[in-house]
Design a protein around this motif. Sequence first.
Motif, PDB file in Angstrom:
ATOM      1  N   LEU A 275      -3.505  15.042  -3.109  1.00 29.55           N
ATOM      2  CA  LEU A 275      -2.430  14.929  -2.132  1.00 29.55           C
ATOM      3  C   LEU A 275      -2.955  14.766  -0.713  1.00 29.55           C
ATOM      4  O   LEU A 275      -2.390  13.991   0.079  1.00 29.55           O
ATOM      5  N   SER A 276      -4.009  15.488  -0.363  1.00 23.79           N
ATOM      6  CA  SER A 276      -4.540  15.367   1.002  1.00 23.79           C
ATOM      7  C   SER A 276      -5.023  13.945   1.265  1.00 23.79           C
ATOM      8  O   SER A 276      -4.806  13.390   2.357  1.00 23.79           O
ATOM      9  N   GLU A 277      -5.667  13.342   0.276  1.00 21.00           N
ATOM     10  CA  GLU A 277      -6.120  11.963   0.429  1.00 21.00           C
ATOM     11  C   GLU A 277      -4.941  11.001   0.533  1.00 21.00           C
ATOM     12  O   GLU A 277      -4.955  10.072   1.351  1.00 21.00           O
ATOM     13  N   GLU A 278      -3.910  11.231  -0.283  1.00 20.36           N
ATOM     14  CA  GLU A 278      -2.752  10.335  -0.269  1.00 20.36           C
ATOM     15  C   GLU A 278      -2.002  10.417   1.060  1.00 20.36           C
ATOM     16  O   GLU A 278      -1.562   9.398   1.599  1.00 20.36           O
ATOM     17  N   PHE A 279      -1.860  11.613   1.612  1.00 22.25           N
ATOM     18  CA  PHE A 279      -1.160  11.749   2.897  1.00 22.25           C
ATOM     19  C   PHE A 279      -1.964  11.087   4.018  1.00 22.25           C
ATOM     20  O   PHE A 279      -1.392  10.481   4.938  1.00 22.25           O
TER      21      PHE A 279
ATOM     22  N   ILE B 272      -0.585   7.919   6.288  1.00 25.63           N
ATOM     23  CA  ILE B 272      -0.564   7.830   7.749  1.00 25.63           C
ATOM     24  C   ILE B 272      -1.262   6.559   8.214  1.00 25.63           C
ATOM     25  O   ILE B 272      -0.778   5.844   9.111  1.00 25.63           O
ATOM     26  N   THR B 273      -2.402   6.243   7.582  1.00 27.54           N
ATOM     27  CA  THR B 273      -3.129   5.021   7.932  1.00 27.54           C
ATOM     28  C   THR B 273      -2.269   3.787   7.676  1.00 27.54           C
ATOM     29  O   THR B 273      -2.216   2.870   8.516  1.00 27.54           O
ATOM     30  N   ALA B 274      -1.598   3.759   6.534  1.00 22.21           N
ATOM     31  CA  ALA B 274      -0.748   2.611   6.206  1.00 22.21           C
ATOM     32  C   ALA B 274       0.434   2.512   7.158  1.00 22.21           C
ATOM     33  O   ALA B 274       0.826   1.410   7.562  1.00 22.21           O
ATOM     34  N   GLN B 275       0.987   3.649   7.523  1.00 16.98           N
ATOM     35  CA  GLN B 275       2.115   3.638   8.449  1.00 16.98           C
ATOM     36  C   GLN B 275       1.710   3.092   9.811  1.00 16.98           C
ATOM     37  O   GLN B 275       2.414   2.265  10.406  1.00 16.98           O
ATOM     38  N   ARG B 276       0.560   3.535  10.319  1.00 20.26           N
ATOM     39  CA  ARG B 276       0.089   3.046  11.619  1.00 20.26           C
ATOM     40  C   ARG B 276      -0.281   1.567  11.542  1.00 20.26           C
ATOM     41  O   ARG B 276      -0.044   0.800  12.493  1.00 20.26           O
TER      42      ARG B 276
ATOM     43  N   LYS C  90      -3.328   8.218 -13.835  1.00 25.55           N
ATOM     44  CA  LYS C  90      -4.470   7.720 -13.077  1.00 25.55           C
ATOM     45  C   LYS C  90      -3.955   7.016 -11.829  1.00 25.55           C
ATOM     46  O   LYS C  90      -3.147   6.098 -11.916  1.00 25.55           O
ATOM     47  N   LYS C  91      -4.438   7.458 -10.682  1.00 28.56           N
ATOM     48  CA  LYS C  91      -3.929   6.970  -9.411  1.00 28.56           C
ATOM     49  C   LYS C  91      -4.305   5.521  -9.173  1.00 28.56           C
ATOM     50  O   LYS C  91      -5.258   4.988  -9.754  1.00 28.56           O
ATOM     51  N   GLY C  92      -3.532   4.875  -8.312  1.00 24.51           N
ATOM     52  CA  GLY C  92      -3.795   3.505  -7.917  1.00 24.51           C
ATOM     53  C   GLY C  92      -4.400   3.439  -6.525  1.00 24.51           C
ATOM     54  O   GLY C  92      -4.279   4.362  -5.715  1.00 24.51           O
ATOM     55  N   ARG C  93      -5.062   2.340  -6.251  1.00 24.68           N
ATOM     56  CA  ARG C  93      -5.677   2.111  -4.945  1.00 24.68           C
ATOM     57  C   ARG C  93      -5.519   0.651  -4.582  1.00 24.68           C
ATOM     58  O   ARG C  93      -5.736  -0.232  -5.420  1.00 24.68           O
ATOM     59  N   VAL C  94      -5.137   0.391  -3.330  1.00 29.67           N
ATOM     60  CA  VAL C  94      -4.926  -0.976  -2.849  1.00 29.67           C
ATOM     61  C   VAL C  94      -6.079  -1.371  -1.943  1.00 29.67           C
ATOM     62  O   VAL C  94      -6.504  -0.594  -1.076  1.00 29.67           O
ATOM     63  N   THR C  95      -6.593  -2.568  -2.148  1.00 29.63           N
ATOM     64  CA  THR C  95      -7.591  -3.125  -1.242  1.00 29.63           C
ATOM     65  C   THR C  95      -7.085  -4.453  -0.699  1.00 29.63           C
ATOM     66  O   THR C  95      -6.341  -5.167  -1.376  1.00 29.63           O
ATOM     67  N   PHE C  96      -7.481  -4.776   0.532  1.00 29.89           N
ATOM     68  CA  PHE C  96      -7.078  -6.015   1.187  1.00 29.89           C
ATOM     69  C   PHE C  96      -8.285  -6.941   1.328  1.00 29.89           C
ATOM     70  O   PHE C  96      -9.438  -6.513   1.261  1.00 29.89           O
TER      71      PHE C  96
ATOM     72  N   LYS D 212       0.835  -1.205   0.000  1.00 27.06           N
ATOM     73  CA  LYS D 212       0.000   0.000   0.000  1.00 27.06           C
ATOM     74  C   LYS D 212       0.866   1.250   0.000  1.00 27.06           C
ATOM     75  O   LYS D 212       0.589   2.206  -0.738  1.00 27.06           O
ATOM     76  N   LEU D 213       1.932   1.259   0.776  1.00 24.28           N
ATOM     77  CA  LEU D 213       2.831   2.408   0.794  1.00 24.28           C
ATOM     78  C   LEU D 213       3.538   2.578  -0.549  1.00 24.28           C
ATOM     79  O   LEU D 213       3.794   3.706  -0.988  1.00 24.28           O
ATOM     80  N   ASP D 214       3.867   1.463  -1.199  1.00 23.08           N
ATOM     81  CA  ASP D 214       4.488   1.544  -2.530  1.00 23.08           C
ATOM     82  C   ASP D 214       3.561   2.233  -3.518  1.00 23.08           C
ATOM     83  O   ASP D 214       3.985   3.080  -4.311  1.00 23.08           O
ATOM     84  N   VAL D 215       2.277   1.863  -3.493  1.00 22.24           N
ATOM     85  CA  VAL D 215       1.306   2.469  -4.409  1.00 22.24           C
ATOM     86  C   VAL D 215       1.101   3.938  -4.078  1.00 22.24           C
ATOM     87  O   VAL D 215       1.023   4.792  -4.975  1.00 22.24           O
ATOM     88  N   ILE D 216       1.014   4.257  -2.789  1.00 20.11           N
ATOM     89  CA  ILE D 216       0.851   5.658  -2.384  1.00 20.11           C
ATOM     90  C   ILE D 216       2.058   6.478  -2.831  1.00 20.11           C
ATOM     91  O   ILE D 216       1.920   7.607  -3.334  1.00 20.11           O
ATOM     92  N   GLY D 217       3.258   5.927  -2.658  1.00 19.48           N
ATOM     93  CA  GLY D 217       4.460   6.638  -3.087  1.00 19.48           C
ATOM     94  C   GLY D 217       4.454   6.898  -4.582  1.00 19.48           C
ATOM     95  O   GLY D 217       4.862   7.977  -5.037  1.00 19.48           O
ATOM     96  N   ASN D 218       3.984   5.924  -5.367  1.00 24.19           N
ATOM     97  CA  ASN D 218       3.905   6.121  -6.813  1.00 24.19           C
ATOM     98  C   ASN D 218       2.877   7.188  -7.165  1.00 24.19           C
ATOM     99  O   ASN D 218       3.096   7.991  -8.088  1.00 24.19           O
ATOM    100  N   ASN D 219       1.762   7.216  -6.442  1.00 24.51           N
ATOM    101  CA  ASN D 219       0.766   8.260  -6.689  1.00 24.51           C
ATOM    102  C   ASN D 219       1.341   9.640  -6.422  1.00 24.51           C
ATOM    103  O   ASN D 219       1.151  10.574  -7.229  1.00 24.51           O
ATOM    104  N   ILE D 220       2.017   9.791  -5.305  1.00 23.07           N
ATOM    105  CA  ILE D 220       2.572  11.104  -4.947  1.00 23.07           C
ATOM    106  C   ILE D 220       3.660  11.513  -5.934  1.00 23.07           C
ATOM    107  O   ILE D 220       3.764  12.684  -6.311  1.00 23.07           O
ATOM    108  N   ALA D 221       4.465  10.550  -6.377  1.00 26.06           N
ATOM    109  CA  ALA D 221       5.528  10.869  -7.341  1.00 26.06           C
ATOM    110  C   ALA D 221       4.952  11.359  -8.663  1.00 26.06           C
ATOM    111  O   ALA D 221       5.610  12.117  -9.387  1.00 26.06           O
ATOM    112  N   ASN D 222       3.722  10.954  -8.990  1.00 28.47           N
ATOM    113  CA  ASN D 222       3.096  11.325 -10.256  1.00 28.47           C
ATOM    114  C   ASN D 222       1.987  12.352 -10.071  1.00 28.47           C
ATOM    115  O   ASN D 222       1.083  12.440 -10.898  1.00 28.47           O
TER     116      ASN D 222
END
Length: 291
Positions: free
Chosen positions: A255-259, A263-267, A35-41, A18-28
């Motif tokens: 960006l606000s959604e990605e940040f 935080i959610t993924a980090q916790r 088009k942004k990516g989203r991870v589901t579990f 999930k953090l990998d996908v978020i990082g790619n979204n922020i980089a782009n």
Amino acid sequence: MLRSMYAGISGMKNFQTKLDVIGNNIANVNTAGFKKGRVTFQDMMSQTTRGAQGPTATRGGVNPAQVGLGSQLGSIDNIHTQGFRQTTNNPLDFAIEGDGMFVLATGITGTINFNDDGSTDDNNVSISYTRAGNFYLDEDGAIVNPLGYYLIGFNVDEDSGQNTAGYGKITIPDDAQSFSVETNGLVTYVDSTGATKYAGKVALANFSNPAGLEKAGSNLFLNSPNAGYNDVIEPEDGGVGSIISGALEMSNVDLSEEFTEMITAQRGFQANTRIITTSDEILQELVNLKR
């Protein structure tokens, strides 16, 4: 070994993805047409310690008792919502207002035709799709993307602008005084005599499930069996959008959604590491029982 330890490991792996996908979204965040990516579990299979029992005449029913074995990656989705439009005043910057994808091709030498699955009648032609509309004119006057892929359009009669057979690259002659692109994709130019001519009409590919397209890098998408390819059609027709010249569709990353997701993924990652630490302490206590 404790099941909780393996569950924690699975959670760490998933949150890392999930953090990998978020990082790619922020980089782009400023990549045109991205088009942004989203991870589901989803949960993994559960170990049943007691099965369910139905009610009888003298006793009520019993629910199953199961212990979950962790989580697994459910999907990595491409979210094809409309990105914000940035005005550039460059006539070769195209933005699609609505659905549809620009069609790009390499290996094209003349007129091509599309099959029902999106392939062409020429095996040497490679087709890809994009929402990034930053195009240029090459030495021959053909409209190309930054990689040199030709923008594909309908072949039209240069005097009337009516569609003719097949598709091809859109070329503006060297002696053209000016050119413009209408919202329906029709490319017009003024020749050296001052007469208005037609160079072609931008074609858009229509997909019922654009999230099924495969990302190929360089702002390109490739067709897949689950993309729901329908046809290559004219703008403002058949459910596709219109062409806005002098503007670009930028990334749809918020960006606000990605940040917040970061935080959610980090916790979540930290919580799963705590599970492993706690499980290790329990195992240590078991080892120390012999002392």
